[in-house]
Every structure is written in C-alpha cells, then in structure tokens.
Design an enzyme around this catalytic site. Structure first.
Site, PDB file in Angstrom:
ATOM      1  N   LYS A 113       0.835  -1.217   0.000  1.00  0.00           N
ATOM      2  CA  LYS A 113       0.000   0.000   0.000  1.00  0.00           C
ATOM      3  C   LYS A 113       0.863   1.258   0.000  1.00  0.00           C
ATOM      4  O   LYS A 113       0.521   2.254  -0.638  1.00  0.00           O
ATOM      5  CB  LYS A 113      -0.921   0.026   1.235  1.00  0.00           C
ATOM      6  CG  LYS A 113      -2.021  -0.997   1.184  1.00  0.00           C
ATOM      7  CD  LYS A 113      -3.192  -0.514   0.359  1.00  0.00           C
ATOM      8  CE  LYS A 113      -4.284  -1.555   0.359  1.00  0.00           C
ATOM      9  NZ  LYS A 113      -5.305  -1.357  -0.633  1.00  0.00           N
ATOM     10  N   LYS A 195      -4.237 -12.150  -9.595  1.00  0.00           N
ATOM     11  CA  LYS A 195      -5.482 -12.815  -9.212  1.00  0.00           C
ATOM     12  C   LYS A 195      -6.684 -11.943  -9.553  1.00  0.00           C
ATOM     13  O   LYS A 195      -6.562 -10.733  -9.688  1.00  0.00           O
ATOM     14  CB  LYS A 195      -5.462 -13.155  -7.721  1.00  0.00           C
ATOM     15  CG  LYS A 195      -5.366 -11.971  -6.794  1.00  0.00           C
ATOM     16  CD  LYS A 195      -5.538 -12.407  -5.342  1.00  0.00           C
ATOM     17  CE  LYS A 195      -5.825 -11.214  -4.472  1.00  0.00           C
ATOM     18  NZ  LYS A 195      -6.180 -11.516  -3.114  1.00  0.00           N
ATOM     19  N   LYS A 198     -11.245  -7.225  -6.756  1.00  0.00           N
ATOM     20  CA  LYS A 198     -12.370  -6.288  -6.802  1.00  0.00           C
ATOM     21  C   LYS A 198     -12.019  -5.031  -7.581  1.00  0.00           C
ATOM     22  O   LYS A 198     -12.850  -4.420  -8.199  1.00  0.00           O
ATOM     23  CB  LYS A 198     -12.766  -5.907  -5.384  1.00  0.00           C
ATOM     24  CG  LYS A 198     -13.501  -6.998  -4.653  1.00  0.00           C
ATOM     25  CD  LYS A 198     -14.040  -6.443  -3.350  1.00  0.00           C
ATOM     26  CE  LYS A 198     -14.461  -7.554  -2.433  1.00  0.00           C
ATOM     27  NZ  LYS A 198     -13.875  -7.402  -1.106  1.00  0.00           N
TER      28      LYS A 198
HETATM   29  P1  AMP Z   1     -11.169  -9.396  -0.413  1.00  0.00           P
HETATM   30  O1  AMP Z   1     -11.923  -9.278  -1.706  1.00  0.00           O
HETATM   31  O2  AMP Z   1      -9.710  -9.095  -0.587  1.00  0.00           O
HETATM   32  O3  AMP Z   1     -11.802  -8.672   0.739  1.00  0.00           O
HETATM   33  O4  AMP Z   1     -11.202 -10.947  -0.049  1.00  0.00           O
HETATM   34  C1  AMP Z   1     -12.291 -11.611   0.549  1.00  0.00           C
HETATM   35  C2  AMP Z   1     -12.028 -13.110   0.558  1.00  0.00           C
HETATM   36  O5  AMP Z   1     -11.964 -13.635  -0.801  1.00  0.00           O
HETATM   37  C3  AMP Z   1     -10.685 -13.492   1.213  1.00  0.00           C
HETATM   38  O6  AMP Z   1     -10.850 -14.668   1.972  1.00  0.00           O
HETATM   39  C4  AMP Z   1      -9.771 -13.738   0.025  1.00  0.00           C
HETATM   40  O7  AMP Z   1      -8.725 -14.647   0.323  1.00  0.00           O
HETATM   41  C5  AMP Z   1     -10.728 -14.306  -1.024  1.00  0.00           C
HETATM   42  N1  AMP Z   1     -10.264 -13.977  -2.410  1.00  0.00           N
HETATM   43  C6  AMP Z   1     -10.180 -12.735  -2.957  1.00  0.00           C
HETATM   44  N2  AMP Z   1      -9.728 -12.801  -4.250  1.00  0.00           N
HETATM   45  C7  AMP Z   1      -9.524 -14.123  -4.524  1.00  0.00           C
HETATM   46  C8  AMP Z   1      -9.082 -14.856  -5.697  1.00  0.00           C
HETATM   47  N3  AMP Z   1      -8.783 -14.241  -6.852  1.00  0.00           N
HETATM   48  N4  AMP Z   1      -8.987 -16.215  -5.612  1.00  0.00           N
HETATM   49  C9  AMP Z   1      -9.319 -16.850  -4.462  1.00  0.00           C
HETATM   50  N5  AMP Z   1      -9.742 -16.228  -3.320  1.00  0.00           N
HETATM   51  C10 AMP Z   1      -9.852 -14.880  -3.341  1.00  0.00           C
END
Ligand code: AMP
Ligand code: TRP
Length: 332
Positions: A113, A195, A198
């Site tokens: 960040k 990956k 969002k």
């Molecule tokens: P976040 O969107 O970063 O708040 O992630 C929320 C949950 O989704 C967390 O448990 C992450 O590890 C999982 N997650 C987010 N992006 C991925 C992805 N591309 N593949 C697998 N798990 C993901």
C-alpha cells in the site's frame, strides 16, 4: 459438545467476484451447518481507502445480499456489519498496545500500500492487522476461512493473542487458517495477470453482478495461446485457470472432453470458451438475480444485519468484559 467458532470477513470495497465466491463464500456455505459461524462485512477496514460516504451503505448491503444469494443462511450464521459491534474497536484499542510499530511496518500488504498509494499512508493501514485480530479474537474464534493472501495477518492475530494471554492471563485461543476444501483455490484474472480482484482489471474479472452478455464477452476475450504442440503438454497458468473455472461450473464429462482434446493437441479454445461462457452464465445467473431481488428489499437486509449484530454483540460483550477484568479495568 459445543461447536467450534469460525470468523471471517469480506471488505465492502467493490462487487464480489468469482475469486471471492470460490475462495471464500463457498467455504462459508459449507461450514454453516457444522460450526458456530460469524461472518461480517469489514466496513471499518474499507475506510482505510476513504470511500465516498454516499456509497458506503449500498456497498455493505450489496455484500450482504451477494453472500445470502450465494447460499449463506442468516438464520444459521451471524451475518453482520463490523461497525455494528463497538466491542471490536474496543478490543482493537487494547491490542494496539501490544502491537509493535516495527512489526506492523514489515507486513507485505502494508508495504504494498505504501508503494501503490504513497499519498495515503494512514495509521489505519498500518494497524489493519490489529483490527483484523480484534475481529477474530472478539468471538474467541479457532478457525478462520481465508485465502492464501491473508495467512500473514492470521499469524499476527496469533501473536497478539499470545501476547495478551501472557501479559494478562489466558483468554484467547490462537486462531488458525482453515479451508473446508483442503486445497486453497486461487482464481486468476482472465488476462492471465495476477489474481481476480475487486479493483484491478474489471474486464478480466467476472463479478457475481455481471449480466449474461458481459460474462460471455469477458470469457470470449480471455487470454489463450496457439495451443499445445505436443501431447500431454504442461498447461500455462492462464489455460489452467480456464480449466479450473470449467471444473468449478461445468459437468465432469465436459471437463474430460476438453482435457482429452488438450492432451491430444486438438483443442479449440474458441469452443472451450463458448462452453465455459454458457456454464458460467448458468452458474452466475441465479445468484445475480437473487442478489438483485434482495438489494431491492431493504427491510429484509436491515433485519438480517440487525439480527446478525445482536448475535455478534452477545458473544463480543462477554469477551470484552473478560478482557477488561484481566487488564484491571473493573472499577465498580
Ligand atoms: P477481499 O476481496 O480481498 O476482501 O477478499 C475476501 C475473501 O476472498 C478473502 O478470503 C480472500 O482470500 C478471497 N479472495 C479474494 N480474491 C480471490 C481470488 N482471486 N482467488 C481466491 N480467493 C480470493
Ligand atoms: N483482511 C481480509 C481481506 O482483505 C478481510 C478481513 C477483515 C478478515 N477482518 C477479517 C478476514 C477477519 C477474516 C477474519 O480479505
């Protein structure tokens, strides 16, 4: 025997995508019958990046709606907003006294960040892992279903729990990363870069809110190559990702047909993508429609959040009272 306690959170920073679904939510749904589950929208965490106040509520409601539409049952789990549980920031404050600036500055997500947003290195970002530890420890959770990217944060939560226990007396179990499907699923972007996420590449990410045409368009544009030049060749990661998505949404026969074609060097990626697009549309459509209906039903969403907050506060109040007592904050 009482059920084991599980906590996990999703930040309300954007639309949920296939990575969130297969990496997190699907695990939540599988756990809801067997464990005592607390799942929440990490809206305080989202404030580190200064979202527009007028978007906050819609963001939180959407995450709740998309979780419920994906199969999470608010009658079985506590589904709540982090900001509805004031015991969390109270514990966060206590844990901050046990967290060292030096160790927080070394966290890779913080360093990332600092690199990507040098204009906004606020102390909320620095103490992000402390708030996350408070989210987990407030319910004395032992299992935390998260993706690989969160493992270091979990290790810090264990350290803070251990320090509290050593200094003030035993209160917190040390929480462990948990995956219902032993394998951690990581969904890559359809452009083969990093990956699915969002905020990064909108066109390489399939959101649970994407309409049929958008899903088809994104999948048809997914990165491929000329195909294998020898039988049983190893797959490049972006092709593996397409097969993974196929495996997660299509029938076993379909997967076998395309795998055989790949191994025999006569795969046509156009056909693979067309098939994947149709299976993906079939998969996403009911979730999207259910989530859209729910988002129109504010009364229902408010009820879910209110009941979730009540369950979460009941468990949190007990922990915070014990923490205060152990620290010595009990004057009356
Ligand atoms: P976040 O969107 O970063 O708040 O992630 C929320 C949950 O989704 C967390 O448990 C992450 O590890 C999982 N997650 C987010 N992006 C991925 C992805 N591309 N593949 C697998 N798990 C993901
Ligand atoms: N940091 C997590 C993420 O970005 C979200 C989160 C916040 C969380 N608090 C948590 C996850 C507590 C599990 C437990 O994905």
């Amino acid at each position: 025997m009482s059920k084991e306690i599980v906590v996990s959170g999703i930040r309300s920073t954007g639309h949920l995508h296939l990575g969130n679904y297969f990496g997190a939510i699907q695990n939540y749904v599988l756990m809801q019958d067997t464990y005592d589950c607390y799942f929440f929208v990490a809206d305080y965490h989202s404030l580190t990046t200064h979202p527009d106040p007028k978007d906050l509520k819609a963001n939180v409601f959407r995450v709740v709606a998309e979780n419920v539409a994906s199969g999470l049952d608010p009658d079985k789990v506590a589904l709540y907003a982090q900001s509805d549980v004031p015991e969390i920031p109270e514990l966060y404050l206590m844990l901050n006294m046990l967290a060292y600036v030096g160790e927080l500055e070394k966290v890779p997500t913080f360093k990332e960040k600092v690199r990507s947003h040098p204009e906004n290195v606020n102390s909320g970002l620095l103490t992000y892992p402390v708030l996350m530890a408070a989210d987990i420890l407030i319910h004395k959770a032992v299992k935390v279903p998260v993706g690989k990217d969160q493992e270091q944060h979990l290790e810090m939560a264990r350290n803070f729990a251990h320090r509290f226990n050593t200094r003030y007396g035993q209160l917190f179990p040390e929480p462990q990363v948990f995956r219902f499907n032993k394998e951690a699923v990581k969904i890559m972007g359809l452009d083969g870069i990093g990956k699915m996420s969002k905020s990064e590449n909108v066109n390489a990410t399939i959101y649970l809110s994407d309409d049929d045409a958008t899903i088809r368009k994104k999948i048809m544009k997914a990165k491929t190559d000329q195909g294998p030049s020898e039988p049983n060749a190893e797959m490049p990661d972006f092709i593996q990702n397409l097969f993974l998505l196929l495996q997660l949404t299509a029938s076993a026969d379909t997967v076998t047909t395309f795998k055989d074609a790949y191994n025999n060097c006569n795969i046509r990626y156009g056909d693979l993508k067309k098939q994947l697009a149709e299976d993906m549309v079939t998969f996403v459509k009911p979730i999207r429609e259910h989530a859209t209906d729910l988002q129109r039903d504010e009364t229902r969403l408010r009820k879910i959040l209110k009941e979730g907050a009540e369950k979460a506060r009941e468990s949190s109040r007990k922990t915070i009272e014990e923490a205060r007592k152990l620290i010595g904050i009990n004057y009356y």
